[in-house]
Design a protein around this motif. Sequence first.
Motif, PDB file in Angstrom:
ATOM      1  N   ASP A  87      31.877  43.689  38.208  1.00 32.98           N
ATOM      2  CA  ASP A  87      32.055  44.098  36.811  1.00 32.98           C
ATOM      3  C   ASP A  87      33.408  44.780  36.659  1.00 32.98           C
ATOM      4  O   ASP A  87      33.789  45.618  37.489  1.00 32.98           O
ATOM      5  CB  ASP A  87      30.959  45.072  36.388  1.00 32.98           C
ATOM      6  CG  ASP A  87      29.612  44.385  36.262  1.00 32.98           C
ATOM      7  OD1 ASP A  87      29.482  43.516  35.398  1.00 32.98           O
ATOM      8  OD2 ASP A  87      28.711  44.721  37.056  1.00 32.98           O
ATOM      9  N   VAL A  88      34.113  44.418  35.597  1.00 36.11           N
ATOM     10  CA  VAL A  88      35.377  45.097  35.286  1.00 36.11           C
ATOM     11  C   VAL A  88      35.300  45.650  33.868  1.00 36.11           C
ATOM     12  O   VAL A  88      34.534  45.174  33.028  1.00 36.11           O
ATOM     13  CB  VAL A  88      36.584  44.153  35.428  1.00 36.11           C
ATOM     14  CG1 VAL A  88      36.811  43.779  36.885  1.00 36.11           C
ATOM     15  CG2 VAL A  88      36.434  42.916  34.567  1.00 36.11           C
ATOM     16  N   ALA A  89      36.096  46.648  33.632  1.00 32.44           N
ATOM     17  CA  ALA A  89      36.066  47.325  32.339  1.00 32.44           C
ATOM     18  C   ALA A  89      37.064  46.689  31.387  1.00 32.44           C
ATOM     19  O   ALA A  89      38.198  46.409  31.757  1.00 32.44           O
ATOM     20  CB  ALA A  89      36.397  48.806  32.522  1.00 32.44           C
ATOM     21  N   GLY A  90      36.590  46.469  30.140  1.00 34.41           N
ATOM     22  CA  GLY A  90      37.501  46.108  29.058  1.00 34.41           C
ATOM     23  C   GLY A  90      38.079  44.720  29.142  1.00 34.41           C
ATOM     24  O   GLY A  90      38.062  44.068  30.157  1.00 34.41           O
ATOM     25  N   ALA A 150      31.648  49.573  36.575  1.00 38.93           N
ATOM     26  CA  ALA A 150      32.700  48.691  36.081  1.00 38.93           C
ATOM     27  C   ALA A 150      34.053  49.219  36.547  1.00 38.93           C
ATOM     28  O   ALA A 150      34.428  50.356  36.243  1.00 38.93           O
ATOM     29  CB  ALA A 150      32.649  48.610  34.561  1.00 38.93           C
ATOM     30  N   HIS A 165      30.714  35.597  29.943  1.00 39.15           N
ATOM     31  CA  HIS A 165      30.688  36.834  30.737  1.00 39.15           C
ATOM     32  C   HIS A 165      32.120  37.156  31.190  1.00 39.15           C
ATOM     33  O   HIS A 165      32.436  37.101  32.375  1.00 39.15           O
ATOM     34  CB  HIS A 165      29.765  36.682  31.947  1.00 39.15           C
ATOM     35  CG  HIS A 165      28.339  36.417  31.603  1.00 39.15           C
ATOM     36  ND1 HIS A 165      27.860  35.159  31.325  1.00 39.15           N
ATOM     37  CD2 HIS A 165      27.271  37.274  31.484  1.00 39.15           C
ATOM     38  CE1 HIS A 165      26.561  35.233  31.069  1.00 39.15           C
ATOM     39  NE2 HIS A 165      26.188  36.504  31.150  1.00 39.15           N
ATOM     40  N   PRO A 166      33.010  37.493  30.234  1.00 45.91           N
ATOM     41  CA  PRO A 166      34.429  37.669  30.580  1.00 45.91           C
ATOM     42  C   PRO A 166      34.703  38.854  31.491  1.00 45.91           C
ATOM     43  O   PRO A 166      35.756  38.915  32.130  1.00 45.91           O
ATOM     44  CB  PRO A 166      35.107  37.854  29.215  1.00 45.91           C
ATOM     45  CG  PRO A 166      34.013  38.386  28.328  1.00 45.91           C
ATOM     46  CD  PRO A 166      32.767  37.717  28.792  1.00 45.91           C
ATOM     47  N   ASN A 167      33.788  39.818  31.567  1.00 44.27           N
ATOM     48  CA  ASN A 167      34.010  41.000  32.396  1.00 44.27           C
ATOM     49  C   ASN A 167      33.244  40.955  33.713  1.00 44.27           C
ATOM     50  O   ASN A 167      33.114  41.968  34.396  1.00 44.27           O
ATOM     51  CB  ASN A 167      33.622  42.264  31.613  1.00 44.27           C
ATOM     52  CG  ASN A 167      34.534  42.480  30.421  1.00 44.27           C
ATOM     53  OD1 ASN A 167      35.715  42.140  30.467  1.00 44.27           O
ATOM     54  ND2 ASN A 167      33.987  43.016  29.351  1.00 44.27           N
ATOM     55  N   PRO A 212      36.768  34.924  35.597  1.00 45.84           N
ATOM     56  CA  PRO A 212      35.416  35.187  35.071  1.00 45.84           C
ATOM     57  C   PRO A 212      34.448  34.094  35.512  1.00 45.84           C
ATOM     58  O   PRO A 212      34.838  32.933  35.706  1.00 45.84           O
ATOM     59  CB  PRO A 212      35.613  35.175  33.553  1.00 45.84           C
ATOM     60  CG  PRO A 212      37.084  35.324  33.333  1.00 45.84           C
ATOM     61  CD  PRO A 212      37.750  34.712  34.524  1.00 45.84           C
ATOM     62  N   ARG A 227      40.470  46.568  36.065  1.00 46.31           N
ATOM     63  CA  ARG A 227      40.986  45.295  36.591  1.00 46.31           C
ATOM     64  C   ARG A 227      42.109  45.532  37.597  1.00 46.31           C
ATOM     65  O   ARG A 227      42.173  44.859  38.633  1.00 46.31           O
ATOM     66  CB  ARG A 227      41.483  44.416  35.436  1.00 46.31           C
ATOM     67  CG  ARG A 227      40.387  43.933  34.517  1.00 46.31           C
ATOM     68  CD  ARG A 227      40.913  43.156  33.310  1.00 46.31           C
ATOM     69  NE  ARG A 227      39.814  42.789  32.430  1.00 46.31           N
ATOM     70  CZ  ARG A 227      39.153  41.640  32.500  1.00 46.31           C
ATOM     71  NH1 ARG A 227      39.492  40.751  33.413  1.00 46.31           N
ATOM     72  NH2 ARG A 227      38.170  41.374  31.679  1.00 46.31           N
ATOM     73  N   VAL A 276      33.748  39.127  37.082  1.00 43.07           N
ATOM     74  CA  VAL A 276      34.857  38.360  37.640  1.00 43.07           C
ATOM     75  C   VAL A 276      34.787  38.303  39.163  1.00 43.07           C
ATOM     76  O   VAL A 276      34.190  39.157  39.821  1.00 43.07           O
ATOM     77  CB  VAL A 276      36.213  38.967  37.222  1.00 43.07           C
ATOM     78  CG1 VAL A 276      36.343  39.043  35.704  1.00 43.07           C
ATOM     79  CG2 VAL A 276      36.415  40.348  37.851  1.00 43.07           C
TER      80      VAL A 276
END
Length: 607
Positions: free
Chosen positions: A604-607, A558, A532-534, A527, A561, A536
Amino acid sequence: MISHFDRGRREVLKAGALLACGGAIGAAGARRALGVEAPAPLDELRYTQVKFEPGPAYAQGQENHRLVMSLDEDSLLRPFRQRAGLPAPGSDLGGWYDTYAFAPGATFGQWICALARYYAASGDEPTRAKVLRLVRGFAATVDSDGKFYRDNRFPAYIYDKLAGGLIDAKRYAHDDSAVATLSRATQAAIPYLPPHAMPRNEHAQAGEDFSQHAWDESYTIPENQFFAARLTGDRIHLQLARRFMYDEFFLALARGDNVLPGKHAYSHVNGLSSAASGYLALGQRAYFDAARQGFDFLDAQSFATGGWGPDEHFVTPGSGALGASLTGEHKSFETPCGAYAHFKLTRYLLRITRDARYGDSMERVLYNCALGAKPIQSDGNAFYYSDYTRSASKSFHPDRWPCCSGTLPMLAADYPISACFTDPRGIYVNLYIPGRIDWHQDAAACRLSIATEYPYTSAITMNLQLSQPRIFALKLRIPAWATGASVAVNGKRGAAPTPGTFASIEREWRSGDRVELDLPLRRRLQPVDAEHPNLVALLSGPLALMRILGEGPSSATALPRNALLAAEQVPGDERRWTVNHDSGKFELRAFLDINAQRYSAYQDVAG
């Protein structure tokens, strides 16, 4: 100006008195500061001892050597001659460099440094001859009144670069006249230097009094002054080094206070090298702690590329400012200057501590920042900022001959001295760049040859040639991400090395011995910051893989991962990766392999 000079002179005398009373000078004092058992710092190899084979690092060195050799000498000397009231043939270079421009002649000393180092590496006599001519041409412009520094917003910055150039002219190009020129240049500059290290005044307006040192960077002066003191024996350099130690900044870092936020990024990291060199010269533990903890604070707010300082400033931890910068701040990292400062700092810390983490960090900046810089053009167009925004591209600085046109040639010249280090027990291999390393182990001549396509492939092969069998330790940096790494000697695999260390192989080595190192290029997501953990970056080994825009799903989509982590290298083209997604396929590349394409460093990644 008279009162300004008097204040500075008193500071010099005061610093000299303090040193005379009790500084523990030298590496022995530095080791005592860390503890009785602390080993001596690792030794750097000479420039001529490391020869790279064709590849990105080799090519960047060659292109910068050619560029600096091509610069017209009269044009380089023109700002100094004109400010001294001398005849000034040649023509203006333009941009920052001109006589009364933003930073007149600021890169002159850096170009002498680079030429001297390229001569040290290559033995090319025309390169040395150019160094000697430039030093003599500059010497003729130095006057006791220091006319060059009048109405100059960068007296400390430019003097520091000139001192570095003259030091290297003596150290590497063996120009005996450089020492006398350095002495005269120092006396000319002293009246225009501040009384002590001063904060960079970035809010000064055009026309304000330059003696207030607007935009200047006096806190970078000590590193070169410690070198000059050792080289010349002239005590004035040791006094100046101590006078400009930025204790307000260094001692706060040494206490563990993060005072980086809001400060100009490149110059303060460059200043940390003065803390490290001050530790080695003066033996004061606080300066080592400042360099080490300054690096820790820096590392904690770095991008996945290893770059730092969006809009040239450090951010506040926990604010989410690093991630927020990706929406519109195209000045993500001041690349050649920042990479040069980063390499110096991590080289000091690696030599002092023997901690592989500093080599990991250096490697990350090498592949994701430095080697991706666009080449400097002959007209002075130069790459300055890396762009990590969501729709980024590579471009030149709007002004010709900015500061990065001075640091990039020096950065590329210094790759060889960052690759390996030695101590009496053996050799440390830090960067796995194809080429050969020559050194002596006791009385035996040793050569280590490295063959690899790393970091695009995981396999690294090393072969040894020795004039006589010798027992020594071959120490190989195992990156912290390299889970599952393996080492084999002459086909026999040993115990699995520990990631984040230098794996040590101590044995009697003979000519023909072969070492095979495998560093699995594990995919992982990092990240941009905790807020902003999603958002990456995808990494493969040390490489941050950047999405090439214009194909596949929208860059705002998104992604799962697992879809990013499943990126695969294109068969037959190890410099390209592809990601397959339900809505299409897209390509990723490392920064050094991106040219005119638009790209996104973060996804952007989901979840």
